[in-house]
Design an enzyme around this catalytic site. Structure first.
Site, PDB file in Angstrom:
ATOM      1  N   SER A 101     -12.991 -14.062  -0.664  1.00  0.00           N
ATOM      2  CA  SER A 101     -12.566 -14.473   0.669  1.00  0.00           C
ATOM      3  C   SER A 101     -13.620 -14.244   1.740  1.00  0.00           C
ATOM      4  O   SER A 101     -13.398 -14.572   2.901  1.00  0.00           O
ATOM      5  CB  SER A 101     -11.279 -13.741   1.073  1.00  0.00           C
ATOM      6  OG  SER A 101     -11.511 -12.353   1.121  1.00  0.00           O
ATOM      7  N   VAL A 132       4.376   2.920   2.604  1.00  0.00           N
ATOM      8  CA  VAL A 132       5.125   1.937   3.398  1.00  0.00           C
ATOM      9  C   VAL A 132       6.623   2.033   3.146  1.00  0.00           C
ATOM     10  O   VAL A 132       7.396   1.317   3.786  1.00  0.00           O
ATOM     11  CB  VAL A 132       4.625   0.506   3.113  1.00  0.00           C
ATOM     12  CG1 VAL A 132       3.192   0.339   3.567  1.00  0.00           C
ATOM     13  CG2 VAL A 132       4.770   0.166   1.631  1.00  0.00           C
ATOM     14  N   LYS A 181      -4.533  -8.807   6.979  1.00  0.00           N
ATOM     15  CA  LYS A 181      -5.742  -9.174   7.717  1.00  0.00           C
ATOM     16  C   LYS A 181      -5.432  -9.438   9.188  1.00  0.00           C
ATOM     17  O   LYS A 181      -6.241  -9.121  10.069  1.00  0.00           O
ATOM     18  CB  LYS A 181      -6.380 -10.401   7.067  1.00  0.00           C
ATOM     19  CG  LYS A 181      -6.915 -10.121   5.671  1.00  0.00           C
ATOM     20  CD  LYS A 181      -7.502 -11.349   5.024  1.00  0.00           C
ATOM     21  CE  LYS A 181      -8.068 -11.012   3.635  1.00  0.00           C
ATOM     22  NZ  LYS A 181      -8.635 -12.172   2.946  1.00  0.00           N
ATOM     23  N   PRO A 185       0.824  -1.218   0.000  1.00  0.00           N
ATOM     24  CA  PRO A 185       0.000   0.000   0.000  1.00  0.00           C
ATOM     25  C   PRO A 185       0.851   1.257   0.000  1.00  0.00           C
ATOM     26  O   PRO A 185       2.059   1.208   0.262  1.00  0.00           O
ATOM     27  CB  PRO A 185      -0.822  -0.132   1.289  1.00  0.00           C
ATOM     28  CG  PRO A 185      -0.049  -1.066   2.137  1.00  0.00           C
ATOM     29  CD  PRO A 185       0.671  -1.996   1.226  1.00  0.00           C
ATOM     30  N   PRO A 186       0.252   2.401  -0.281  1.00  0.00           N
ATOM     31  CA  PRO A 186       1.024   3.657  -0.307  1.00  0.00           C
ATOM     32  C   PRO A 186       1.573   4.004   1.070  1.00  0.00           C
ATOM     33  O   PRO A 186       0.958   3.753   2.097  1.00  0.00           O
ATOM     34  CB  PRO A 186      -0.011   4.698  -0.754  1.00  0.00           C
ATOM     35  CG  PRO A 186      -1.099   3.921  -1.401  1.00  0.00           C
ATOM     36  CD  PRO A 186      -1.137   2.605  -0.722  1.00  0.00           C
ATOM     37  N   LYS A 191       8.312   2.076  -0.185  1.00  0.00           N
ATOM     38  CA  LYS A 191       8.845   1.297  -1.315  1.00  0.00           C
ATOM     39  C   LYS A 191       9.915   2.088  -2.063  1.00  0.00           C
ATOM     40  O   LYS A 191      10.987   1.540  -2.375  1.00  0.00           O
ATOM     41  CB  LYS A 191       7.695   0.926  -2.269  1.00  0.00           C
ATOM     42  CG  LYS A 191       6.623   0.079  -1.627  1.00  0.00           C
ATOM     43  CD  LYS A 191       5.568  -0.340  -2.624  1.00  0.00           C
ATOM     44  CE  LYS A 191       4.789   0.821  -3.171  1.00  0.00           C
ATOM     45  NZ  LYS A 191       3.983   1.492  -2.137  1.00  0.00           N
ATOM     46  N   THR A 192       9.648   3.351  -2.355  1.00  0.00           N
ATOM     47  CA  THR A 192      10.630   4.154  -3.088  1.00  0.00           C
ATOM     48  C   THR A 192      11.879   4.409  -2.258  1.00  0.00           C
ATOM     49  O   THR A 192      13.005   4.341  -2.783  1.00  0.00           O
ATOM     50  CB  THR A 192       9.983   5.490  -3.497  1.00  0.00           C
ATOM     51  OG1 THR A 192       8.795   5.235  -4.255  1.00  0.00           O
ATOM     52  CG2 THR A 192      10.943   6.319  -4.317  1.00  0.00           C
TER      53      THR A 192
END
Length: 992
Positions: free
Chosen positions: A885, A475, A928, A472-473, A477-478
């Site tokens: 799910s 976190v 979850k 998700p945005p 990553k970049t």
């Protein structure tokens, strides 16, 4: 001015056509000082041995006195070899006439003048289009009475006052309409010549219209006007006239157009007189027709001179402006031409001396110098292409378009780092330290990077790999990609492909296109200067697809390790080795990446951060960096753990930490403002206590001198007498003398004084009140809480079950609610709401079937599903939801309603169910699990196939959870509907 010039030019041509008009007086007059002054400037008396035709005429003075009458008008040609010689005169075609007397011309033909009035003593060509008027003029000329009245036309109401009215519209005026448009005051004009419709007029004296006599041709009665008497010896009139002459002199020095006018009209003025001087200045000026008409109507000689002076002064200002404009333009043009010529000469001189080569040779030398450093490493086929292009460049003209294309192509070819690699650092311990410094947690990501470094150390070289960081945005990553580049000591380059729809951005354009450019990878290599950078391809899951091709397919050649060793850019058209490049991609949703592209990547999922991890990140990373950025010292502020926890739980519940960073920055900005305000109050308070009340300034000075004893300055108190008005007082003055040694006269070390000053500064800083941010006042900094508890029910009602969902922002909990709509019709049905996708709607139908079969097995006598219409809802209704799910959660919700049994309040479940009741695996186990912990769920049900995913989670994520792994729904039934949870039956119709 332009109309006057055109009229003058036409009149000059006409005069040359029929003769040169010359006026001779009965008595020879003395030389005019005015004419002498003008002649000295215009050069009329300085003609050399050239044949010059003088045009001279004289008309009687408007005063009409006896000394001026009796003049003869002759037409003669006067030739002069020099201005000092006298020449013979010869008369031909003479027109003899006496001076017109006023009583002879009380009724005259009226001639309209469209542009400018006619002044006495001047001539003017006009065009007469009215045939009756033209015939009347010719008839009067035959009768030896060639005189008419010339009157200026008034501007038409609403018309432009600048005289833009066309002559054609003027000539259309006739009769009374023409009479009403004429100015009252005009000039008695002698008809000198008529050729076709052109009439040459010579002005004599002023007239005033008194009455209309005839409309065709227009004939009017007139009064002959005389100038008002004036004193020729009046000093004011003389001074005004001399100022007019002086201004005319100045204008003639600057304006060549005026010089031509004066050469034409100077000989027409005759003897020097003030009225003629005023008429002369107004006639040759560039004033508009209304201003000239005002001069013509003025009979007071002094006022007429003043009006003329205004006109010539204005001409002087215009001449100055014209001269400055011309000078500025001339200087600019001459400066540019001079610079160009000097540069060309300099180039020629340098070329002759061998100091400078031409452009093509200089370009070739620059390109060869560039490639020289990569010559041993550059592939042979690339060197061959460069040599061919350099040869082609020498044959092309520098002005051709092909020359620029070749030059740009060589510029890119020689700018790439062929075979140049940066020295990598394979120190695993150093890399571990760097990764831990930049990020908290993310053990699996760090482990994969350390594995890559270890392999590179054992092999001695690193092979480029493709790593995809998904999550998700916010976190990190970049920033992880940047940390990897720092750990490996590689150059870093980032470009985003979000929304990219043009293949040319990746593969480049063909060189034949205008503005062609290489692709992103070639630009990357040029920027970083090495052939083994770390390239971060951001937002790869948001690739577009348009008319310019499919960028996802173009990325296959770029990212495939089997193909990128010979990557071909359309612009360069030579293979480039990208096998040593380390590609790191980022994506929010892996499912949106095309499968062929995803197959070439190694996906590392970053699920997000739990509350404990966010606490560490906020305390150790975000808060520290924000405090330093705001310039706040640690001892000035304290943010408690309870405040950070409340901030995370109630304001920043998303998976990432970007919003958490924004909130912390908001807190510290408000703290900075508070500290500055406190400091401002403290400074003002200190400033107010410099001199205590009740103490004199002398006592304060004495105390100050005692405070700095032992410093590096010698303090002496002297008494100086100062006087104020009549009182004399003795004021002690502090004399400060700088000592040369490092010690004062008392022997105190100067360093101790400096340390004391620093201590005082620190104490002053500590005197500002420390700011405390805790849970009680957190809302004052960040506002009211954004999130509330996801748990809606303390005890879930019958028909309501908590499920676990995965979103792009991380994991979340959601409730599935089922209620009975109708009963007793014998037909079971299901209605689904909650903005569900197709997959989730199918899951609801499957769950309905499975629930009916399980109820039939558990309670054969319960006809609930056969007789009831059910409504299943998944809040919130505005949020789109999809995925399989939630199948087991829907079954449990329907069975809870059918059997009137509660579900355990601390239970949450997830899993896909089949028609036979089997539980299939799901994704997003970590997300979850984190969502369940956030909602205080203690018991979780996962499919058995997800046991491996759960075991890989960090211990702090799994801590305190009771997790059950199931294969069949029968196991969920026993966990959800335990006897201890359902000791009391719940009836919807009768709650009691």
């Amino acid at each position: 001015m332009l109309k006057l010039l055109s009229s003058t030019a036409a009149s000059c041509r006409q005069t040359h056509a029929f003769a040169t008009v010359t006026a001779l007086r009965n008595k020879p007059s003395s030389s005019s000082p005015f004419l002498d002054a003008l002649s000295q400037i215009t050069g009329l008396t300085s003609r050399r041995s050239r044949t010059v035709t003088y045009r001279r005429f004289f008309c009687s003075d408007s005063s009409g006195d006896g000394g001026e009458d009796g003049s003869l008008v002759e037409v003669e040609l006067k030739h002069a070899k020099t201005d000092s010689e006298e020449s013979d005169s010869k008369s031909s075609s003479a027109i003899v006439s006496t001076n017109p007397r006023p009583e002879d011309y009380l009724t005259v033909l009226a001639l309209p003048l469209p542009h400018r009035p006619l002044f006495p003593g001047f001539y003017m060509p006009i065009y007469v289009k009215d045939p009756k008027l033209l015939a009347a003029l010719q008839e009067s000329r035959k009768r030896q009475a060639p005189y008419a009245g010339a009157f200026l036309l008034k501007d038409e109401p609403g018309a432009d006052s600048s005289g833009s009215e066309t002559e054609k519209s003027v000539y259309d005026l006739k009769g009374k309409e023409l009479f009403n448009r004429l100015h009252e005051v005009g000039t008695l004009a002698q008809i000198s010549s008529i050729q076709g419709d052109q009439v040459i007029l010579i002005g004599h004296r002023r007239l005033r219209i008194t009455e209309l006599v005839n409309e065709e041709p227009l004939t009017v009665k007139v009064d002959h006007l005389k100038d008002k008497p004036y004193d020729k010896d009046d000093d004011i009139i003389k001074a005004t006239s001399f100022e007019v002459i002086s201004t005319l002199r100045d204008v003639l020095k600057t304006s060549s157009l005026w010089r031509d006018h004066v050469q034409t009209y100077t000989q027409h003025v005759g003897d020097f007189s003030f009225p003629k001087l005023a008429d002369f200045g107004a006639a040759i000026s560039g004033g508009n027709k209304l201003q000239c008409q005002q001069v013509l109507e003025e009979l007071d000689v002094y006022k007429r001179l003043k009006l003329t002076l205004e006109l010539v002064k204005k001409e002087m200002e215009i001449s100055k402006i014209q001269e400055s404009i011309a000078k500025a333009i001339e200087e600019k043009i001459s400066g540019e031409q001079r610079r160009y010529l000097l540069n060309e000469q300099l180039k020629a001189i340098k070329k002759e001396l061998g100091l400078e080569t031409d452009d093509k040779t200089a370009l070739s030398s620059k390109f060869r110098e560039r490639i020289e450093q990569y010559k041993d490493k550059c592939p042979s086929h690339v060197l061959q292409v460069i040599e061919e292009e350099l040869t082609k460049l020498q044959l092309l003209e520098a002005s051709s378009s092909e020359f620029n294309v070749t030059r740009n192509y060589l510029d890119w070819l020689t700018a790439l780092p062929w075979g140049s690699y940066s020295d990598e650092n394979f120190d695993v311990l150093r890399a571990q330290k760097i990764l831990d410094e930049d990020h908290y947690g993310l053990t699996d990501v760090k482990e994969r990077i350390l594995e890559f470094i270890a392999v590179g150390k054992l092999r001695g070289t690193s092979q480029g790999k493709i790593i995809c960081l998904s999550g998700p945005p916010g976190v990190g990553k970049t920033s992880i990609g940047r940390s990897i580049a720092r750990a490996l000591n590689r150059k870093f380059f980032r470009f985003s492909v979000g929304g990219l729809a043009d293949v040319a951005e990746i593969k480049g354009h063909r060189r034949t296109y205008i503005g062609a450019m290489p692709g992103k990878m070639v630009q990357c290599l040029k920027n970083v200067g090495t052939a083994n950078p770390l390239v971060l391809i951001d937002e790869i899951d948001k690739l577009g697809r348009g008319h310019a091709g499919d960028p996802a397919s173009a990325l296959l050649e770029l990212l495939d390790p089997e193909q990128n060793a010979n990557f071909l850019d359309h612009y360069l058209d030579v293979p480039i080795d990208l096998s040593k490049v380390l590609f790191v991609c980022t994506a929010n949703v892996v499912e949106n990446i095309p499968n062929p592209l995803l197959d070439r990547m190694e996906v590392i999922a970053i699920a997000g951060y739990i509350t404990d991890e966010k606490m560490h990140i906020a305390r150790d990373y975000l808060e520290k960096a924000t405090r330093e950025a705001c310039g706040i010292m640690p001892e000035q502020v304290e943010v408690t753990d309870a405040a950070l926890l409340s901030l995370i739980e109630n304001y920043c519940r998303e998976a990432g930490v970007r919003n958490l960073q924004k909130q912390i920055e908001k807190i510290y900005r408000k703290i900075a403002l508070k500290l500055v305000r406190q400091g401002a109050h403290s400074e003002s308070a200190v400033a107010g206590e410099v001199v205590e009340p009740g103490k004199s300034e002398a006592e304060s000075v004495d105390e100050s001198s005692q405070n700095i004893v032992g410093s590096d300055m010698k303090v002496e108190a002297e008494t100086v007498e100062t006087s104020s008005h009549e009182q004399t007082t003795e004021t002690p003055v502090l004399t400060v003398t700088l000592l040369k040694d490092d010690q004062s006269e008392t022997g105190v070390d100067l360093k101790d004084i400096t340390d004391q000053e620093k201590i005082k500064e620190n104490e002053a800083a500590k005197s500002v009140e420390k700011v405390l941010v805790d849970e009680s006042n957190l809302a004052d900094y960040v506002g009211k809480p954004v999130f509330h508890a996801e748990r809606i029910y303390d005890q879930t009602p019958v028909g309501v079950v908590m499920g676990l969902a995965w979103t792009a922002m991380g994991g979340s909990t959601l409730y599935i609610e089922t209620t009975e709509v109708e009963q007793g019709d014998g037909k079971g049905a299901l209605h689904v709401t909650g903005q569900l996708g197709d997959v989730m709607k199918e899951s609801a139908q499957i769950a309905h079937t499975v629930a009916r079969s399980i109820l039939l097995e558990k309670e054969p006598d319960n006809p609930f599903f056969a007789n009831s219409k059910l409504h299943l809802h998944v809040p919130a209704g505005a949020t789109p939801k999809d995925g399989p799910s939630a199948g087991c959660t829907m079954v449990t919700s329907m069975l809870s309603l059918a059997m009137k049994k509660y579900v355990r309040k601390d239970l949450a479940m997830t899993g896909e169910v089949t028609l036979t009741g089997k539980i299939l695996p799901i994704g997003g186990v970590k997300e979850k699990t984190i969502a369940a912990r956030r909602s205080d769920v203690k018991t979780i049900i996962f499919p058995s196939a997800n046991r491996r995913d759960f075991d890989e989670l960090a211990p702090n994520v799994k801590e305190g959870l009771d997790v059950h792994f199931v294969d069949d729904y029968s196991q969920i039934f026993g966990l959800a509907f335990g006897d201890e949870q359902n000791k009391e039956k719940f009836s919807i119709k009768n709650p009691e």
